[in-house]
Scaffold this motif. Structure first.
Motif, PDB file in Angstrom:
ATOM      1  N   LYS A 105      13.903  -2.520  -2.922  1.00  0.00           N
ATOM      2  CA  LYS A 105      14.639  -3.612  -2.122  1.00  0.00           C
ATOM      3  C   LYS A 105      14.263  -4.940  -2.776  1.00  0.00           C
ATOM      4  N   ASP A 106      13.727  -5.874  -2.194  1.00  0.00           N
ATOM      5  CA  ASP A 106      13.386  -7.177  -2.886  1.00  0.00           C
ATOM      6  C   ASP A 106      12.119  -7.183  -3.355  1.00  0.00           C
ATOM      7  N   LYS A 107      11.367  -6.254  -3.630  1.00  0.00           N
ATOM      8  CA  LYS A 107      10.118  -5.959  -4.258  1.00  0.00           C
ATOM      9  C   LYS A 107       9.932  -5.144  -5.522  1.00  0.00           C
ATOM     10  N   VAL A 108       8.832  -5.292  -6.050  1.00  0.00           N
ATOM     11  CA  VAL A 108       8.471  -4.169  -7.057  1.00  0.00           C
ATOM     12  C   VAL A 108       7.618  -3.361  -6.732  1.00  0.00           C
ATOM     13  N   LYS A 109       7.406  -2.032  -6.890  1.00  0.00           N
ATOM     14  CA  LYS A 109       6.664  -1.273  -6.316  1.00  0.00           C
ATOM     15  C   LYS A 109       5.473  -0.368  -7.213  1.00  0.00           C
ATOM     16  N   ILE A 110       4.474  -0.495  -7.441  1.00  0.00           N
ATOM     17  CA  ILE A 110       3.549   0.219  -8.103  1.00  0.00           C
ATOM     18  C   ILE A 110       2.812   1.359  -7.527  1.00  0.00           C
ATOM     19  N   ILE A 111       3.075   2.580  -8.186  1.00  0.00           N
ATOM     20  CA  ILE A 111       2.698   3.706  -7.398  1.00  0.00           C
ATOM     21  C   ILE A 111       1.700   4.533  -8.400  1.00  0.00           C
ATOM     22  N   GLY A 137      -2.072  16.260  -3.097  1.00  0.00           N
ATOM     23  CA  GLY A 137      -2.581  14.955  -3.708  1.00  0.00           C
ATOM     24  C   GLY A 137      -2.003  13.676  -2.730  1.00  0.00           C
ATOM     25  N   THR A 138      -2.266  12.707  -3.347  1.00  0.00           N
ATOM     26  CA  THR A 138      -1.918  11.181  -2.601  1.00  0.00           C
ATOM     27  C   THR A 138      -1.494  10.300  -3.630  1.00  0.00           C
ATOM     28  N   SER A 139      -0.449   9.484  -3.148  1.00  0.00           N
ATOM     29  CA  SER A 139       0.025   8.220  -3.935  1.00  0.00           C
ATOM     30  C   SER A 139      -0.579   6.865  -3.416  1.00  0.00           C
ATOM     31  N   PHE A 140      -1.150   6.231  -3.892  1.00  0.00           N
ATOM     32  CA  PHE A 140      -1.541   4.796  -3.674  1.00  0.00           C
ATOM     33  C   PHE A 140      -0.609   3.753  -4.097  1.00  0.00           C
ATOM     34  N   PHE A 141      -0.024   2.881  -3.439  1.00  0.00           N
ATOM     35  CA  PHE A 141       0.688   2.005  -3.831  1.00  0.00           C
ATOM     36  C   PHE A 141       0.696   0.543  -3.179  1.00  0.00           C
ATOM     37  N   VAL A 142       1.194  -0.331  -4.321  1.00  0.00           N
ATOM     38  CA  VAL A 142       1.188  -1.881  -3.895  1.00  0.00           C
ATOM     39  C   VAL A 142       2.696  -2.416  -4.089  1.00  0.00           C
ATOM     40  N   GLU A 143       3.048  -3.147  -3.229  1.00  0.00           N
ATOM     41  CA  GLU A 143       4.497  -3.700  -3.322  1.00  0.00           C
ATOM     42  C   GLU A 143       4.381  -5.141  -3.398  1.00  0.00           C
ATOM     43  N   LEU A 144       4.872  -5.935  -4.406  1.00  0.00           N
ATOM     44  CA  LEU A 144       4.788  -7.131  -4.773  1.00  0.00           C
ATOM     45  C   LEU A 144       6.176  -7.834  -4.626  1.00  0.00           C
TER      46      LEU A 144
END
Length: 226
Positions: free
Chosen positions: A144-150, A210-217
């Motif tokens: 959407k209006d962010k960038v997601k690092i996964i 497994g697992t996905s960790f993410f940060v949205e900026l």
């Protein structure tokens, strides 16, 4: 809570001296054979990673001191830099890492130093749960209006209590991660603390494998001008 954090910081300051000494001793060793040289390299690598986490812990207490300004940050450049730093560690442990970039927005609003630590801690965590058959993955995409690092790994499923903490937006204190002994609860605490300061969304997705960790900026306003 504040007293607990201060206690962690006292311990962090105490650890800096012996870690620095260990690194210096490893560098001071004379000419070594091939096997001993590998041991020295590992000593240096371990001490440097531990010192990075110690320094990150100290930064947590200084987040409100005005030292970490928000600015436009090139998100791919940060991810490339982190992957280069950890390339040796992945290779040494015979692990694989795949980078996938599909984001059209190149700049995010963040602090480069803090964002670097967030990605670093997520990737270091994932390194423990990749193998010659399954690779860790670092994905960057628009959301959407962010960038997601996964950062995706293929280890044991994340415990429900840790997932709930991440779902709330951040981990309030370092915690042990059951079923994932190589996982750093301390690293997740650091990453979530830095993300919270940057007003970024942070979380985890539980998978069967497994697992996905993410940060949205948030996308930088400077980027939107173009």
């Amino acid at each position: 809570m504040e007293k607990e954090v201060d206690g962690i910081l006292v311990a962090a300051h105490e650890l800096k001296a012996p870690l620095t000494l260990l690194r210096q001793l490893a560098f001071s060793l004379g000419e070594l054979g091939m096997q001993d040289e590998r041991t020295r390299s590992q000593m240096i690598s371990v001490s440097e990673r531990a010192m990075r986490q110690v320094n990150d812990l100290i930064k947590i207490r200084r987040l409100e001191d005005g030292l970490f300004e928000m600015e436009p940050v090139a998100v791919r450049e940060v991810c490339d830099a982190v992957s280069r730093e950890l390339e040796y560690l992945f290779r040494y442990n015979k692990r694989g890492l795949v980078l996938k970039y599909s984001n059209r927005a190149r700049l995010v609003t963040a602090n480069r130093e803090l964002l670097y630590s967030v990605v670093y801690n997520f990737l270091l965590n994932a390194m423990h749960y990749s193998s010659d058959k399954t690779r860790a993955e670092l994905l960057v995409k628009d959301s959407k209006d962010k960038v997601k690092i996964i950062v995706r790994d293929y280890g044991p499923m994340l415990p429900i209590n840790v997932w709930k903490e991440m779902k709330q937006g951040w981990i309030k204190e370092p915690l042990s991660v059951a079923m994932r002994p190589g996982s750093s609860g301390l690293g997740l605490y650091i990453a979530s603390s830095f993300a919270r300061f940057m007003r970024a969304n942070v979380g985890a997705i539980r998978h069967r494998d497994g697992t996905s960790f993410f940060v949205e900026l948030s996308i930088s306003k400077q980027a939107s001008l173009f």
